[in-house]
Design a protein around this motif. Structure first.
Motif, PDB file in Angstrom:
ATOM      1  N   TRP A  30      43.554 -77.231  68.007  1.00  0.00           N
ATOM      2  CA  TRP A  30      44.192 -77.486  66.668  1.00  0.00           C
ATOM      3  C   TRP A  30      43.318 -77.747  65.597  1.00  0.00           C
ATOM      4  CZ3 TRP A  30      49.019 -75.643  66.582  1.00  0.00           C
ATOM      5  CH2 TRP A  30      49.810 -75.654  67.829  1.00  0.00           C
ATOM      6  N   LEU A  31      42.108 -78.222  65.559  1.00  0.00           N
ATOM      7  CA  LEU A  31      41.391 -78.527  64.440  1.00  0.00           C
ATOM      8  C   LEU A  31      41.241 -77.603  63.403  1.00  0.00           C
ATOM      9  CD1 LEU A  31      39.550 -81.031  63.312  1.00  0.00           C
ATOM     10  CD2 LEU A  31      37.645 -79.646  64.042  1.00  0.00           C
ATOM     11  N   PRO A  32      40.927 -76.257  63.519  1.00  0.00           N
ATOM     12  CA  PRO A  32      40.814 -75.349  62.714  1.00  0.00           C
ATOM     13  C   PRO A  32      42.030 -75.110  61.887  1.00  0.00           C
ATOM     14  CG  PRO A  32      39.406 -74.340  64.727  1.00  0.00           C
ATOM     15  CD  PRO A  32      40.602 -75.692  65.151  1.00  0.00           C
ATOM     16  N   LYS A  33      43.081 -75.057  62.832  1.00  0.00           N
ATOM     17  CA  LYS A  33      44.413 -74.712  61.873  1.00  0.00           C
ATOM     18  C   LYS A  33      44.852 -75.782  61.152  1.00  0.00           C
ATOM     19  CE  LYS A  33      49.383 -73.547  62.685  1.00  0.00           C
ATOM     20  NZ  LYS A  33      49.312 -72.531  61.270  1.00  0.00           N
ATOM     21  N   ILE A  34      44.447 -77.048  61.530  1.00  0.00           N
ATOM     22  CA  ILE A  34      44.772 -78.280  60.683  1.00  0.00           C
ATOM     23  C   ILE A  34      43.932 -77.917  59.289  1.00  0.00           C
ATOM     24  CG2 ILE A  34      44.242 -80.658  60.201  1.00  0.00           C
ATOM     25  CD1 ILE A  34      44.892 -81.051  63.367  1.00  0.00           C
ATOM     26  N   PHE A  35      42.770 -77.583  59.184  1.00  0.00           N
ATOM     27  CA  PHE A  35      42.167 -77.530  58.045  1.00  0.00           C
ATOM     28  C   PHE A  35      42.441 -76.369  57.213  1.00  0.00           C
ATOM     29  CE2 PHE A  35      39.235 -80.718  59.802  1.00  0.00           C
ATOM     30  CZ  PHE A  35      39.031 -81.629  58.701  1.00  0.00           C
ATOM     31  N   ILE A  36      42.878 -75.396  58.008  1.00  0.00           N
ATOM     32  CA  ILE A  36      43.268 -74.087  57.438  1.00  0.00           C
ATOM     33  C   ILE A  36      44.590 -74.349  56.458  1.00  0.00           C
ATOM     34  CG2 ILE A  36      44.619 -71.653  57.549  1.00  0.00           C
ATOM     35  CD1 ILE A  36      42.258 -71.369  59.745  1.00  0.00           C
ATOM     36  N   ASP A  37      45.504 -75.175  57.089  1.00  0.00           N
ATOM     37  CA  ASP A  37      46.858 -75.619  56.637  1.00  0.00           C
ATOM     38  C   ASP A  37      46.381 -76.655  55.512  1.00  0.00           C
ATOM     39  OD1 ASP A  37      48.010 -73.921  58.246  1.00  0.00           O
ATOM     40  OD2 ASP A  37      49.056 -75.549  59.483  1.00  0.00           O
ATOM     41  N   PHE A  38      45.355 -77.298  55.374  1.00  0.00           N
ATOM     42  CA  PHE A  38      45.134 -78.161  54.280  1.00  0.00           C
ATOM     43  C   PHE A  38      44.262 -77.441  53.047  1.00  0.00           C
ATOM     44  CE2 PHE A  38      44.631 -82.030  57.391  1.00  0.00           C
ATOM     45  CZ  PHE A  38      45.847 -82.112  57.045  1.00  0.00           C
ATOM     46  N   GLY A  39      43.855 -75.966  53.265  1.00  0.00           N
ATOM     47  CA  GLY A  39      43.531 -75.352  52.313  1.00  0.00           C
ATOM     48  C   GLY A  39      42.143 -74.649  52.716  1.00  0.00           C
ATOM     49  N   ALA A  40      41.521 -74.974  53.695  1.00  0.00           N
ATOM     50  CA  ALA A  40      40.224 -74.501  53.924  1.00  0.00           C
ATOM     51  C   ALA A  40      40.127 -72.854  54.486  1.00  0.00           C
ATOM     52  CB  ALA A  40      39.548 -75.220  55.115  1.00  0.00           C
ATOM     53  N   SER A  41      39.243 -72.281  54.009  1.00  0.00           N
ATOM     54  CA  SER A  41      39.129 -70.840  54.641  1.00  0.00           C
ATOM     55  C   SER A  41      39.184 -70.821  56.385  1.00  0.00           C
ATOM     56  CB  SER A  41      37.996 -70.066  54.089  1.00  0.00           C
ATOM     57  OG  SER A  41      36.741 -70.704  54.513  1.00  0.00           O
ATOM     58  N   PRO A  42      39.550 -69.698  56.986  1.00  0.00           N
ATOM     59  CA  PRO A  42      39.421 -69.603  58.372  1.00  0.00           C
ATOM     60  C   PRO A  42      37.860 -69.875  59.064  1.00  0.00           C
ATOM     61  CG  PRO A  42      40.951 -68.193  57.542  1.00  0.00           C
ATOM     62  CD  PRO A  42      40.403 -68.588  56.380  1.00  0.00           C
ATOM     63  N   ALA A  43      36.890 -69.120  58.098  1.00  0.00           N
ATOM     64  CA  ALA A  43      35.376 -69.442  58.531  1.00  0.00           C
ATOM     65  C   ALA A  43      35.099 -70.727  58.563  1.00  0.00           C
ATOM     66  CB  ALA A  43      34.699 -68.524  57.762  1.00  0.00           C
ATOM     67  N   PHE A  44      35.275 -71.503  57.434  1.00  0.00           N
ATOM     68  CA  PHE A  44      34.926 -72.847  57.093  1.00  0.00           C
ATOM     69  C   PHE A  44      35.563 -73.881  58.230  1.00  0.00           C
ATOM     70  CE2 PHE A  44      35.438 -77.077  54.845  1.00  0.00           C
ATOM     71  CZ  PHE A  44      34.145 -77.310  55.218  1.00  0.00           C
ATOM     72  N   ALA A  45      36.876 -73.808  58.614  1.00  0.00           N
ATOM     73  CA  ALA A  45      37.511 -74.321  59.447  1.00  0.00           C
ATOM     74  C   ALA A  45      37.056 -74.166  60.880  1.00  0.00           C
ATOM     75  CB  ALA A  45      39.176 -73.875  59.447  1.00  0.00           C
ATOM     76  N   GLY A  46      36.618 -72.849  61.222  1.00  0.00           N
ATOM     77  CA  GLY A  46      35.797 -72.784  62.412  1.00  0.00           C
ATOM     78  C   GLY A  46      34.617 -73.243  62.684  1.00  0.00           C
ATOM     79  N   LEU A  80      55.602 -81.677  66.934  1.00  0.00           N
ATOM     80  CA  LEU A  80      55.696 -82.503  65.698  1.00  0.00           C
ATOM     81  C   LEU A  80      55.327 -81.664  64.369  1.00  0.00           C
ATOM     82  CD1 LEU A  80      54.010 -85.840  66.687  1.00  0.00           C
ATOM     83  CD2 LEU A  80      56.356 -85.373  66.239  1.00  0.00           C
ATOM     84  N   HIS A  81      54.423 -80.805  64.628  1.00  0.00           N
ATOM     85  CA  HIS A  81      53.986 -80.002  63.283  1.00  0.00           C
ATOM     86  C   HIS A  81      55.105 -79.154  63.161  1.00  0.00           C
ATOM     87  CE1 HIS A  81      51.980 -77.734  60.385  1.00  0.00           C
ATOM     88  NE2 HIS A  81      51.934 -76.657  61.064  1.00  0.00           N
ATOM     89  N   GLU A  82      55.680 -78.389  64.202  1.00  0.00           N
ATOM     90  CA  GLU A  82      56.874 -77.561  64.048  1.00  0.00           C
ATOM     91  C   GLU A  82      58.003 -78.224  63.367  1.00  0.00           C
ATOM     92  OE1 GLU A  82      58.665 -73.646  64.267  1.00  0.00           O
ATOM     93  OE2 GLU A  82      56.413 -74.301  64.735  1.00  0.00           O
ATOM     94  N   VAL A  83      58.573 -79.406  64.002  1.00  0.00           N
ATOM     95  CA  VAL A  83      59.635 -80.164  63.583  1.00  0.00           C
ATOM     96  C   VAL A  83      59.545 -80.628  62.033  1.00  0.00           C
ATOM     97  CG1 VAL A  83      61.175 -82.049  64.132  1.00  0.00           C
ATOM     98  CG2 VAL A  83      60.265 -80.594  66.017  1.00  0.00           C
ATOM     99  N   THR A  84      58.357 -81.096  61.706  1.00  0.00           N
ATOM    100  CA  THR A  84      58.176 -81.775  60.621  1.00  0.00           C
ATOM    101  C   THR A  84      57.492 -80.697  59.462  1.00  0.00           C
ATOM    102  OG1 THR A  84      55.962 -82.463  61.060  1.00  0.00           O
ATOM    103  CG2 THR A  84      57.811 -83.949  61.595  1.00  0.00           C
ATOM    104  N   GLY A  85      57.002 -79.793  59.657  1.00  0.00           N
ATOM    105  CA  GLY A  85      56.350 -79.018  58.908  1.00  0.00           C
ATOM    106  C   GLY A  85      55.028 -79.667  58.007  1.00  0.00           C
TER     107      GLY A  85
END
Length: 417
Positions: free
Chosen positions: A249-265, A374-379
């Motif tokens: 989940w780490l890449p998706k967490i940071f993407i949702d925080f606003g990071a680019s996919p490349a940076f998150a990876g 938890l992410h799905e339920v709380t958004g």
């Protein structure tokens, strides 16, 4: 800083050339204990699209590795008891490239998952038997030898995570070729283990007889009634849950925080990369302590700082947070070192490794799913991050107990504390 009490010594000297070959084989096998997982994670979007996986099946993939390790790992000591761990590792190294190769040509989701399970079965056996082989052949150098193979595990995970996509593109962009490619590394390990097995055949026979003697001499009782074994298992489970959550989940967490996919990876690659040198340092350091609790506490504090930082300023200091998480992740080699240190004999290590890793991975299995729910339920990522914080506190508390200077043989048939 006191070392643990004396460990039993090998009763048969291992020739230097064979010893070097064996440690190389152990390292090469360890390099193959994660690529089948991390290469799939890197190419997962392509696999989902081509095989038309639904969301449930795709979500299962992130939780399959620890579940397979938990369910299939107990097969290892039974097989090793009959045929010896060396021959069983040969079979495991055959299962890994075979599973990788077959899933790369899978026509549908069912066959793909089945072949992935075959590769993971080989990996599960390797997970259990690496500490056993270290205790069996290098009883006076448990810390150094454990450091060598856990570094290889970390290198296999981080290296493949970082280059799987470029390698896939270099090979034409077909995920089937990109996933199948990593079977070649496992094939090399298989060849070397065949050589090692026949080169060590006389010594293996001696050690197999000694293992039977040790097993008969040590009435350990069921590990499920051994308090030390349970603390080790809980510690292994806690750190595994956090590790697989971040791997998935780490890449998706940071993407949702606003990071680019490349940076998150790249942040995931950094987190895993930090574990490479620490995987060598931590076991050697742990072996110097009679009590590993201080190391557990340091890792726990560092991990909590990272979680708090991600909640307050996730992007501003993102690299710092993942470096700290990587340091916290050195609980993985620490847990494996404890397995080698908390039993007096190779037979005891085999029992503890099986119980500790199997029960631990089973406890870790729900972690990635709960984060997704938890992410799905709380958004939001706040609740999942608080769950991760709770898991870090949990692994610290049980890790302190696991690190106490004692052996499973000293807690025979004890009830759980």
């Amino acid at each position: 800083m006191n070392t643990m009490p004396d460990f039993p010594k090998n009763r048969l000297t291992l020739p230097k050339s064979l010893g070097v070959l064996l440690i190389i084989a152990i390292i090469l096998a360890s390099l193959n204990l994660r690529p089948a997982v991390t290469s799939l994670g890197a190419l997962l979007d392509l696999v989902i699209e081509d095989l038309q996986m639904n969301g449930f099946v795709a979500g299962m993939i992130t939780g399959i590795p620890p579940l397979c390790f938990a369910l299939l790992g107990p097969l290892a000591p039974r097989l090793a008891g009959k045929r010896g761990p060396e021959l069983v590792v040969v079979a495991a190294m055959a299962a890994v490239p075979l599973g990788i190769a077959l899933r790369s040509v899978a026509p549908g989701t069912g066959f793909f998952l089945l072949c992935t399970a075959l590769a993971l079965a080989g990996i599960a056996v390797g997970n259990i038997l690496m500490p056993v082989l270290v205790k069996r052949w290098f009883p006076e150098k448990v810390g150094i030898a454990t450091g060598a193979y856990t570094t290889a595990v970390a290198l296999g995970a981080s290296g493949v995570a970082g280059i799987a996509v470029p390698v896939n593109q270099m090979l034409g962009g077909n995920w089937r070729v990109g996933l199948g490619f990593w079977g070649l590394l496992a094939l090399v390990a298989l060849v070397l283990w065949v050589v090692v097995y026949f080169g060590l055949k006389n010594q293996i026979g001696h050690h197999q007889q000694q293992a039977k003697t040790d097993t008969q001499a040590a009435d350990l009782g069921p590990m499920s009634k051994n308090s030390t074994a349970w603390w080790v298992a809980l510690f292994f489970g806690g750190q595994s849950a956090v590790a697989y959550i971040f791997m998935g989940w780490l890449p998706k967490i940071f993407i949702d925080f606003g990071a680019s996919p490349a940076f998150a990876g790249s942040l995931l690659a950094i987190l895993l990369g930090v574990g490479v040198p620490l995987s060598f340092v931590m076991p050697a350091l742990a072996a110097k302590f009679a009590n590993q609790a201080p190391l557990v506490i340091v890792n726990g504090v560092v991990g909590m700082i990272a979680i708090i930082g991600m909640l307050i300023a996730p992007l501003q200091y993102a690299v710092l947070w993942v470096v700290l998480l990587g340091i916290c992740g050195s609980n993985f080699p620490l847990a494996l070192t404890m397995i080698g240190l908390k039993a007096r004999t190779a037979a005891g290590v085999s029992r503890l490794s099986t119980f500790g890793q199997s029960a631990g991975y089973l406890l870790a299995f729900p972690g990635p799913f709960l984060v997704g729910v938890l992410h799905e339920v709380t958004g939001s990522w706040t609740a999942p991050m608080l769950l991760i914080a709770g898991l870090i506190i949990f692994q610290t508390l049980v890790g302190v107990m696991a690190g106490l200077p004692r052996y499973i043989e000293d807690a025979q048939r004890q009830e759980i504390l």
